[in-house]
Every structure is written in C-alpha cells, then in structure tokens.
Design a protein around this motif. Structure first.
Motif, mmCIF file in Angstrom:
data_model
loop_
_atom_site.group_PDB
_atom_site.id
_atom_site.type_symbol
_atom_site.label_atom_id
_atom_site.label_comp_id
_atom_site.label_asym_id
_atom_site.label_seq_id
_atom_site.Cartn_x
_atom_site.Cartn_y
_atom_site.Cartn_z
ATOM 1 N N GLU A 456 0.829 -1.146 -0.062
ATOM 2 C CA GLU A 456 -0.159 0.091 -0.077
ATOM 3 C C GLU A 456 0.633 1.260 -0.057
ATOM 4 O OE1 GLU A 456 -2.554 -0.107 3.469
ATOM 5 O OE2 GLU A 456 -3.983 -1.659 2.532
ATOM 6 N N ALA A 457 1.957 1.041 0.704
ATOM 7 C CA ALA A 457 2.782 2.414 0.806
ATOM 8 C C ALA A 457 3.340 2.726 -0.678
ATOM 9 C CB ALA A 457 4.027 2.050 1.649
ATOM 10 N N ASP A 458 3.499 1.800 -1.525
ATOM 11 C CA ASP A 458 4.111 2.098 -2.752
ATOM 12 C C ASP A 458 2.970 2.649 -3.709
ATOM 13 O OD1 ASP A 458 6.786 0.789 -2.378
ATOM 14 O OD2 ASP A 458 5.527 -1.026 -2.193
ATOM 15 N N ILE A 459 1.770 2.134 -3.651
ATOM 16 C CA ILE A 459 0.867 2.930 -4.217
ATOM 17 C C ILE A 459 0.500 4.244 -3.701
ATOM 18 C CG2 ILE A 459 -1.795 2.512 -4.759
ATOM 19 C CD1 ILE A 459 0.027 0.508 -5.934
ATOM 20 N N ASP A 460 0.410 4.381 -2.394
ATOM 21 C CA ASP A 460 0.335 5.785 -2.046
ATOM 22 C C ASP A 460 1.433 6.544 -2.642
ATOM 23 O OD1 ASP A 460 -1.873 4.752 -0.932
ATOM 24 O OD2 ASP A 460 -1.013 4.768 1.264
ATOM 25 N N LEU A 461 2.463 6.275 -2.678
ATOM 26 C CA LEU A 461 3.712 7.080 -3.118
ATOM 27 C C LEU A 461 3.491 7.358 -4.657
ATOM 28 C CD1 LEU A 461 6.477 8.319 -2.762
ATOM 29 C CD2 LEU A 461 7.478 6.592 -3.435
ATOM 30 N N LEU A 462 3.068 6.458 -5.381
ATOM 31 C CA LEU A 462 2.748 6.620 -6.954
ATOM 32 C C LEU A 462 1.763 7.635 -6.961
ATOM 33 C CD1 LEU A 462 2.630 5.880 -9.914
ATOM 34 C CD2 LEU A 462 0.883 4.130 -9.303
ATOM 35 N N ALA A 463 0.569 7.647 -6.144
ATOM 36 C CA ALA A 463 -0.274 8.552 -6.351
ATOM 37 C C ALA A 463 0.142 10.113 -5.984
ATOM 38 C CB ALA A 463 -1.613 8.300 -5.475
#
Length: 475
Positions: A456-463
């Motif tokens: 999830e942290a990688d997804i949030d960083l992407l956004a």
C-alpha cells in the motif's frame, strides 16, 4: 589467463562475489530510485574494444556487478508499474540461479531427463492453477510473444490441414489468406506472431464496438457466416490499457457454432483464474483451442518465461517437429521432447524457476498475491476517484489502473500534452515508473501492479508523486 581453463579455480569465487552482492542489492530495492539517471555514466564502463587477452574472471564479474547494481533499471523493485512487468520471488530467483548453474540443454529428454521432467510437472501444475484440462498439450516458451506464435502456428497448421495442405512441410503457397478475427483488444504480440507466420501483421480483421476496443460479437458472427471455410478467433484475457477482458465464453460459443479455432492471449489476465473472486473474468478459457500466458508477468519468475497450451497435443508435434535429422529423436520416441512442441530448438531449463516458485508458494500463495494486487489496484482507483484533479478513465477490473491528471480550468485540448509531460517527468524522477498510453484518444497513465514486493505504501507514493509532479506544471 586468456583460456578459461586457466581460470577454473575462480568459479567459486566469482559465484560467491555475486551471492555477496545479491543481499545488499535486493534489500535496497524498496528505497532506491527505480532508475537513477545520475548513474547512467557508469554504462561507459561496459564499452571499449574487445580485450586481446582478457581482464580475468573476478575483474569482469566485479565490473558487471558494479555497473549493474547502480545503473540498471531496478524493475524487480516494488515501484516499477510500467509495461506490465512482475518481479522475481525469492524461490524463482534462486531457481534461476540453479538453471544457470546446471546449464541443461532442455529441449530433449536425451540431453536432460531432469529438465524434461521438471517441464512436464510444471505444465501440469500450471494447467491446474489456470483451470485448463489436463489433456491439453503444453510447452514453455521465452515469452507471451513466443507462446502466441506457438498457439497461432498450431492454428495455422490446423487451418492448412482443413484445406488439405501440410503447412509445416509445404508452406502457405497456393492457399488463400487465413481468416483471423479479433476485437480491438488484440495485443501487438499476437500481431507479431501473425507477422512471423506469414499471415501478416495487419492480417487480423478487427471487430470493435467502441473506441475502447470492446469486441462486437454480432459483427464477428456475421463475418464468420460469410467466410467460406474455417477461421481463427483471437481473444484477449487482460487488455494492457485497462486490464479489461474479451468475453471468452461468448467467443468460445462463436467458435463452436462456426467450427473456428479460438486462441486466447492471457499474458497476464489468465492469472485471474487463480482467484475464486476473479475467475469469472476468464470463464470459458477451458474451451479454447490454444491459450497463452507470461511467467515473467504475474507469476513473478525471471525473464524469460512464457507458456503455451494447446487442446490437441498431436498438432503441436505436426507443427514443430520432428525434423528428420539422424542424430535427433524420431517420432516414435517414448519420451516427450519439448523442442518438437514449440518454436525453439536450443532451450534452457526454464522450468526450474517456475517449479521452485509454484512449489514454494502453492495455489494459496499465488491466489493471495493476485488478490492482494487486485486490492492495491482498487485502492489506487479509489484515490484517483476521490482526488479533485485526477480522473479514472476505466473501471478497475484486475491490476491495471487507467487514469489521467485533469485539474480544474485546463482546457480539454491541452490535457493530452499535459499528461504526456507528466509521464516523461515520472520516468525522469525515478521514484516510481509509470508511463503513458493512449486510451480512447486520451493520453493516460496506466500503472500495472504485479510485483510481489508492492505494498500500500508504494501505491500511495505513486499517487502522491503524480500529483507532486503535476503541480509543478500547473502551479
């Protein structure tokens, strides 16, 4: 030291050097840039004239590790969302090292019963995972392109035989063009396979009912009724821009009614079959005549890895072998020889990393990974829908999220250029990799979530990185 025989004592030291570098490198993937353009200058260390006498094993391996661990694109990490690429699970990566260590000639039982048996087991396990009948023939290939080549070559052989011609022996001369029908989701790898088979890169007739490419079943059926003789239908399980699916079950009905060959390109979408929650997306795939997928996508095994499954295993043999060479096995060989079932003759034992990862994590582990990635895609979809300056362009079906930056006040005619710039800046920034595509005439981002490390942290960083970069342009 020119002759490698003089360096035979360095083998263990060279492998130990790689092993010692592997731990720190792999541990760093969560923190380092996906690609650091500042390290590109190191690529010059690969260049120069061919050495006359050689620089030695340890010096050469050391230089390769130095350049590679810094200047490579770290696509095995959790934030590489471009081009629908997976990573390598711990078991698969170690299995690949074993493949190189043993260096088997994997095409014939005679050269390696070990490699042949491993491939047979792996193909059985994959058919189980994908819900395909165990009666289907199969072969491992370098990629989905080669897998599509395998399936469509078998379709071409079947089609030629329906005209009384052995295409494998005599070619296509004198035959009409093989009719190939598809929706708008057909992938370039299928087109490339058709190109190599002499059917033409643009030989497929496209039946799409909208700009997105969704298949027009009624128009396809009218064309099948018009065609004199058999045809080939290409279906897609997992379209690259949005992760959408052709209705495979409906295409199987069409193929059954009209005596057509159904080929399903399931490069990444076939893995939906591993999840009870998502398996409806590939309903009917077990009725296809040929089915393909990529291992270096959602199975998370190292490049290169693909699978081809064909309902009629005998037609695989008629399409690809044997060759009648005196030193090669004959048709009555009791053992399976995989280089007679696919396009390759020289083949590495690519079953070994696949065997390792399937045995290590099993059906449940792969189901959990597929569903976790689906959840992450849904999470990104919600972030996009809740953001006032982002626009979700298609429903999240599987693991691809298609969206664009659309801030208030920017004219529609300027959005494509803006999003193209954002995509270029994302790649240059390096914290995440997510390039652009064109969907229904709109330039869009389409991150694909398939890497086993992604959280999830990688997804949030992407956004957040997308919005940060976009703000530089619009502030």
């Amino acid at each position: 030291m020119s002759d490698p025989l003089n360096e035979r004592g360095q083998v263990t030291a060279a492998l130990d050097m790689v092993a010692k570098a592997a731990g720190p490198y792999l541990d760093s993937l969560g923190d380092r840039l996906v690609h650091d353009r500042g390290a590109d200058g190191l690529l010059d260390l690969l260049d120069g004239p061919l050495p006359e006498h050689g620089e030695g094993t340890l010096d050469s391996v050391g230089r390769l590790l130095h350049v590679g661990t810094e200047a490579a694109t770290h696509s095995s990490g959790p934030r590489f969302f471009h081009f629908i690429v997976g990573g390598s699970t711990p078991a698969a990566q170690a299995g690949d090292w074993v493949t190189s260590l043993l260096d088997q000639a994997g095409g014939l039982w005679l050269t390696s019963p070990f490699a042949a048996r491993a491939e047979t087991v792996v193909l059985r396990w994959l058919k189980d995972l994908f819900g395909l009948p165990q009666s289907y023939g199969g072969v491992l290939t370098p990629s989905a392109t080669f897998a599509n080549l395998t399936g469509l070559a078998c379709a071409r052989q079947w089609w030629g035989e329906s005209h009384g011609v052995d295409v494998a022996a005599d070619g296509l001369a004198g035959l009409p063009r093989m009719p190939v029908l598809a929706g708008g989701y057909i992938h370039p790898s299928s087109r490339k396979a058709l190109l190599m088979l002499g059917c033409g890169r643009d030989g497929a007739r496209i039946f799409a009912r909208d700009e997105a490419g969704r298949v027009d079943l009624d128009a396809m059926e009218r064309e099948l009724e018009r065609i004199d003789g058999p045809a080939v239908i290409v279906g897609n399980a997992g379209e690259v821009n949005t992760g959408d699916f052709d209705p495979i079950d409906d295409l199987a009905d069409l193929a059954a009614r009209h005596g057509a060959w159904l080929h399903v390109d399931g490069a990444f979408g076939l893995f939906a079959a591993a999840s009870p929650r998502l398996s409806h997306l590939v309903k009917g795939v077990e009725r296809a005549h040929s089915v393909t997928a990529d291992g270096h996508k959602w199975l998370n095994v190292p490049y290169e890895s693909g699978f081809a499954f064909v309902r009629d295993q005998e037609i695989m043999g008629r399409t690809f072998g044997p060759w009648g060479a005196a030193y090669l096995p004959t048709e009555d060989d009791p053992h399976v020889n995989y280089n007679c079932l696919g396009p390759e003759s020289s083949r590495r034992a690519r079953a070994l990393p696949v065997w390792a990862t399937l045995r290590a994590y099993g059906r449940q582990g792969h189901r959990e990974m597929v569903e976790r990635h689906h959840d992450l895609a849904l999470r990104l979809g919600r972030i996009v829908e809740e953001a006032p300056d982002l626009e979700l362009l298609a429903p999240v079906r599987l693991c691809v999220v298609c969206f664009r930056y659309r801030p208030p006040g920017v004219p529609e005619e300027d959005l494509n250029e803006l999003n193209r710039w954002i995509g270029e800046e994302l790649i240059a920034d390096g914290r995440v990799y997510a390039g652009t595509t064109t969907y229904r005439g709109m330039t869009a981002l389409r991150p694909a979530i398939l890497n086993w490390r992604t959280t999830e942290a990688d997804i949030d960083l992407l956004a957040s990185v997308v919005q940060e970069i976009a703000a530089r342009r619009t502030r």
